[in-house]
Design a protein around this motif. Structure first.
Motif, PDB file in Angstrom:
ATOM      1  N   ASP A 184      61.265 -15.787  -7.441  1.00  0.00           N
ATOM      2  CA  ASP A 184      60.331 -16.232  -6.408  1.00  0.00           C
ATOM      3  C   ASP A 184      58.922 -16.391  -6.976  1.00  0.00           C
ATOM      4  OD1 ASP A 184      60.114 -16.408  -3.214  1.00  0.00           O
ATOM      5  OD2 ASP A 184      58.297 -15.467  -4.004  1.00  0.00           O
ATOM      6  N   PRO A 185      58.244 -17.490  -6.685  1.00  0.00           N
ATOM      7  CA  PRO A 185      56.890 -17.696  -7.223  1.00  0.00           C
ATOM      8  C   PRO A 185      55.867 -16.690  -6.709  1.00  0.00           C
ATOM      9  CG  PRO A 185      57.432 -19.388  -5.602  1.00  0.00           C
ATOM     10  CD  PRO A 185      58.693 -18.629  -5.874  1.00  0.00           C
ATOM     11  N   GLY A 186      56.172 -15.997  -5.609  1.00  0.00           N
ATOM     12  CA  GLY A 186      55.252 -14.993  -5.079  1.00  0.00           C
ATOM     13  C   GLY A 186      55.368 -13.644  -5.749  1.00  0.00           C
ATOM     14  N   ASP A 187      56.307 -13.519  -6.681  1.00  0.00           N
ATOM     15  CA  ASP A 187      56.496 -12.281  -7.440  1.00  0.00           C
ATOM     16  C   ASP A 187      55.855 -12.483  -8.808  1.00  0.00           C
ATOM     17  OD1 ASP A 187      57.381 -10.129  -8.944  1.00  0.00           O
ATOM     18  OD2 ASP A 187      59.454 -10.230  -8.242  1.00  0.00           O
ATOM     19  N   TYR A 188      54.785 -11.717  -9.098  1.00  0.00           N
ATOM     20  CA  TYR A 188      54.053 -11.940 -10.343  1.00  0.00           C
ATOM     21  C   TYR A 188      54.888 -11.605 -11.575  1.00  0.00           C
ATOM     22  CZ  TYR A 188      50.032 -12.462 -13.396  1.00  0.00           C
ATOM     23  OH  TYR A 188      49.173 -12.904 -14.362  1.00  0.00           O
ATOM     24  N   ASN A 189      55.925 -10.802 -11.406  1.00  0.00           N
ATOM     25  CA  ASN A 189      56.824 -10.524 -12.529  1.00  0.00           C
ATOM     26  C   ASN A 189      57.430 -11.813 -13.082  1.00  0.00           C
ATOM     27  OD1 ASN A 189      56.344  -7.841 -12.104  1.00  0.00           O
ATOM     28  ND2 ASN A 189      58.407  -7.319 -11.417  1.00  0.00           N
ATOM     29  N   LYS A 207      60.115 -28.452 -31.441  1.00  0.00           N
ATOM     30  CA  LYS A 207      60.880 -29.060 -32.548  1.00  0.00           C
ATOM     31  C   LYS A 207      62.105 -29.828 -32.049  1.00  0.00           C
ATOM     32  CE  LYS A 207      59.711 -25.687 -36.159  1.00  0.00           C
ATOM     33  NZ  LYS A 207      60.275 -24.652 -37.070  1.00  0.00           N
ATOM     34  N   LYS A 208      62.304 -29.836 -30.713  1.00  0.00           N
ATOM     35  CA  LYS A 208      63.440 -30.532 -30.090  1.00  0.00           C
ATOM     36  C   LYS A 208      64.788 -29.884 -30.430  1.00  0.00           C
ATOM     37  CE  LYS A 208      60.622 -33.702 -28.530  1.00  0.00           C
ATOM     38  NZ  LYS A 208      60.243 -33.767 -27.102  1.00  0.00           N
ATOM     39  N   GLN A 209      64.749 -28.657 -30.937  1.00  0.00           N
ATOM     40  CA  GLN A 209      66.008 -27.934 -31.137  1.00  0.00           C
ATOM     41  C   GLN A 209      66.594 -27.524 -29.786  1.00  0.00           C
ATOM     42  OE1 GLN A 209      64.608 -25.457 -35.043  1.00  0.00           O
ATOM     43  NE2 GLN A 209      66.394 -24.669 -33.967  1.00  0.00           N
ATOM     44  N   ILE A 210      65.683 -27.193 -28.860  1.00  0.00           N
ATOM     45  CA  ILE A 210      66.074 -26.799 -27.508  1.00  0.00           C
ATOM     46  C   ILE A 210      65.472 -27.791 -26.529  1.00  0.00           C
ATOM     47  CG2 ILE A 210      65.745 -25.053 -25.707  1.00  0.00           C
ATOM     48  CD1 ILE A 210      65.871 -22.941 -27.917  1.00  0.00           C
ATOM     49  N   ASN A 211      66.290 -28.259 -25.616  1.00  0.00           N
ATOM     50  CA  ASN A 211      65.823 -29.172 -24.578  1.00  0.00           C
ATOM     51  C   ASN A 211      65.745 -28.423 -23.248  1.00  0.00           C
ATOM     52  OD1 ASN A 211      65.934 -31.479 -26.351  1.00  0.00           O
ATOM     53  ND2 ASN A 211      68.165 -31.425 -26.104  1.00  0.00           N
ATOM     54  N   ASN A 212      64.568 -28.394 -22.675  1.00  0.00           N
ATOM     55  CA  ASN A 212      64.363 -27.765 -21.369  1.00  0.00           C
ATOM     56  C   ASN A 212      64.720 -28.798 -20.303  1.00  0.00           C
ATOM     57  OD1 ASN A 212      63.419 -26.663 -18.984  1.00  0.00           O
ATOM     58  ND2 ASN A 212      61.444 -26.028 -19.805  1.00  0.00           N
ATOM     59  N   ILE A 213      65.986 -28.745 -19.822  1.00  0.00           N
ATOM     60  CA  ILE A 213      66.425 -29.774 -18.883  1.00  0.00           C
ATOM     61  C   ILE A 213      66.151 -29.399 -17.431  1.00  0.00           C
ATOM     62  CG2 ILE A 213      68.154 -30.672 -20.479  1.00  0.00           C
ATOM     63  CD1 ILE A 213      70.295 -29.288 -18.726  1.00  0.00           C
ATOM     64  N   LEU A 214      65.836 -28.130 -17.185  1.00  0.00           N
ATOM     65  CA  LEU A 214      65.460 -27.725 -15.825  1.00  0.00           C
ATOM     66  C   LEU A 214      64.782 -26.367 -15.880  1.00  0.00           C
ATOM     67  CD1 LEU A 214      67.263 -28.153 -12.511  1.00  0.00           C
ATOM     68  CD2 LEU A 214      66.692 -25.813 -13.176  1.00  0.00           C
ATOM     69  N   GLU A 215      63.676 -26.234 -15.156  1.00  0.00           N
ATOM     70  CA  GLU A 215      62.949 -24.963 -15.056  1.00  0.00           C
ATOM     71  C   GLU A 215      62.366 -24.899 -13.643  1.00  0.00           C
ATOM     72  OE1 GLU A 215      59.829 -22.331 -17.739  1.00  0.00           O
ATOM     73  OE2 GLU A 215      59.684 -24.526 -17.801  1.00  0.00           O
ATOM     74  N   LYS A 216      63.048 -24.169 -12.754  1.00  0.00           N
ATOM     75  CA  LYS A 216      62.633 -24.159 -11.348  1.00  0.00           C
ATOM     76  C   LYS A 216      62.693 -22.756 -10.758  1.00  0.00           C
ATOM     77  CE  LYS A 216      63.548 -28.924  -9.915  1.00  0.00           C
ATOM     78  NZ  LYS A 216      64.174 -29.779  -8.885  1.00  0.00           N
ATOM     79  N   TYR A 217      61.898 -22.598  -9.686  1.00  0.00           N
ATOM     80  CA  TYR A 217      61.856 -21.331  -8.956  1.00  0.00           C
ATOM     81  C   TYR A 217      63.016 -21.246  -7.967  1.00  0.00           C
ATOM     82  CZ  TYR A 217      57.083 -20.812 -10.705  1.00  0.00           C
ATOM     83  OH  TYR A 217      55.986 -20.682 -11.520  1.00  0.00           O
ATOM     84  N   CYS A 218      63.480 -20.023  -7.778  1.00  0.00           N
ATOM     85  CA  CYS A 218      64.496 -19.733  -6.765  1.00  0.00           C
ATOM     86  C   CYS A 218      63.824 -18.857  -5.706  1.00  0.00           C
ATOM     87  CB  CYS A 218      65.694 -19.017  -7.378  1.00  0.00           C
ATOM     88  SG  CYS A 218      66.558 -19.992  -8.633  1.00  0.00           S
ATOM     89  N   TYR A 219      63.464 -19.441  -4.589  1.00  0.00           N
ATOM     90  CA  TYR A 219      62.648 -18.757  -3.584  1.00  0.00           C
ATOM     91  C   TYR A 219      63.376 -17.542  -3.018  1.00  0.00           C
ATOM     92  CZ  TYR A 219      59.521 -22.673  -4.041  1.00  0.00           C
ATOM     93  OH  TYR A 219      58.648 -23.606  -4.561  1.00  0.00           O
TER      94      TYR A 219
END
Length: 362
Positions: A184-189, A207-219
């Motif tokens: 949750d974005p309201g949790d500073y942790n 370096k494109k070794q890892i592709n960040n295909i999704l990075e999202k919050y779970c409310y």
């Protein structure tokens, strides 16, 4: 005719009686004065002697949704009672307004100190203000309250939580498509965990070794979000090589989606909290690891700080953190990465879960 009466002179015996009456009266008055003079000291000494057993802790919890918070509550209450403290606890059920009202309730119960797990790191500041106006010391427990006059922040090192997850995945999958499921974005942790894993992975992402295909919050840390994010990617035909889920509940949601495509166990997934179901998945092979946080140690540290705050002793922290209002003393406990190779020597050895609970599932 005027009558003149001659006053009769008191006898010697009468004089003696009068003397003793006055003497006794003086002794009584003097005794009363001495007793009154010492009453404040007696009550003061008695109050000082009784003070430890009269301390009342208010424990305001933001949620009991995750399994771990039940452990925090039960362990803290038990250990506080061992020290002679009373505990009044409340649970806001992820409701910010309710948490403020519950702090008001605790203050009405004449608590001596407030331990709070904020539901939202910013919205909780008004609850802290209420406590501070009454001169109550506040401990921010395992979640930081921002922009408020908290006295101390006690937690696990959440930067390290993120680092541990990233290192475990990097060792298993040094190349490929990564999915990052934040809480949750309201949790500073969550921000700390994010900073921790980016510290480890950013160079590989650049370096494109890892592709960040999704990075999202779970409310509200809902696993339904984790399930939907992973399921949608798979439905779109995206290949997922690793999932960094910020806790075991989100890991469960991700693994549910993976299992529907028969990918559970072939895609490594991280978690946090060492929930019983997560430990079972680890030994089964569908979850790569979890971050174990020994709650007993956190509670012991918190109650040691309660002792110091109540007695007016200095805290002497090694670190401080700026919460937007001031530099707050901070006390961290290091978390422990757990997989199937060390689960017996950590989670089970500490009796966090029993061997039967982890290995024998119905």
């Amino acid at each position: 005719m005027n009558h003149i009466y001659k006053t009769k002179k008191p006898s010697k015996r009468s004089k003696v009686k009068i003397f003793w009456v006055f003497f006794l009266l003086i002794l009584v008055v003097a005794g009363i004065i001495i007793l009154i003079a010492h009453i404040p000291d007696i009550s003061k000494n008695e109050q000082k002697f009784l003070k430890p057993s009269k301390v009342r802790i208010g424990f305001a919890m933001g949620t009991l949704k995750e399994e771990r918070w039940f452990k925090d509550r039960d362990i803290l209450i038990a250990k506080a009672h061992e020290r002679g403290y009373e505990v009044e606890w409340v649970n806001a059920n992820e409701n910010d307004i309710e948490q403020i009202n519950q702090v008001k309730y605790l203050l009405g119960k004449n608590i001596n100190i407030l331990i709070i797990v904020p539901n939202n790191y910013e919205k909780c500041s008004s609850a802290i203000n209420l406590a501070k106006k009454k001169g109550i010391k506040v401990i921010s427990y395992d979640r930081l309250v921002k922009n408020s006059d908290i006295d101390v922040y006690v937690s696990f090192n959440n930067y390290k939580v993120g680092e541990l997850m990233a290192k475990w995945l990097l060792k298993k999958v040094p190349y490929g498509n990564y999915v990052f499921l934040l809480g949750d974005p309201g949790d500073y942790n969550v921000q700390m965990i994010k900073e921790g894993y980016h510290k480890v992975l950013d160079l590989f992402i650049q370096k494109k070794q890892i592709n960040n295909i999704l990075e999202k919050y779970c409310y509200n840390w809902r696993k339904e979000y984790a399930y939907n994010y992973v399921n949608n990617l798979l439905e779109e035909g995206k290949r997922i090589d690793a999932v960094l889920a910020s806790n075991d509940s989100l890991a469960e949601g991700a693994i549910m989606a993976l299992s529907e495509k028969r990918l559970a166990g072939s895609v490594p997934v991280t978690g946090q909290d060492a929930d019983i179901s997560a430990c079972q998945r680890i030994v089964k092979g569908t979850q790569l690891m979890t971050v174990y946080k020994p709650i007993d140690k956190l509670v012991d540290l918190t109650l040691d700080i309660v002792d110091r705050l109540i007695k007016g002793k200095p805290l002497k922290p090694n670190y401080t953190i700026n919460n937007g209002y001031k530099n707050v003393p901070i006390f961290f406990i290091d978390p422990i990465g757990v997989d199937k190779t060390n689960i017996n020597d950590t989670v089970i050895k500490d009796n966090f879960h029993t061997w039967d609970e982890v290995y024998i599932t119905k």
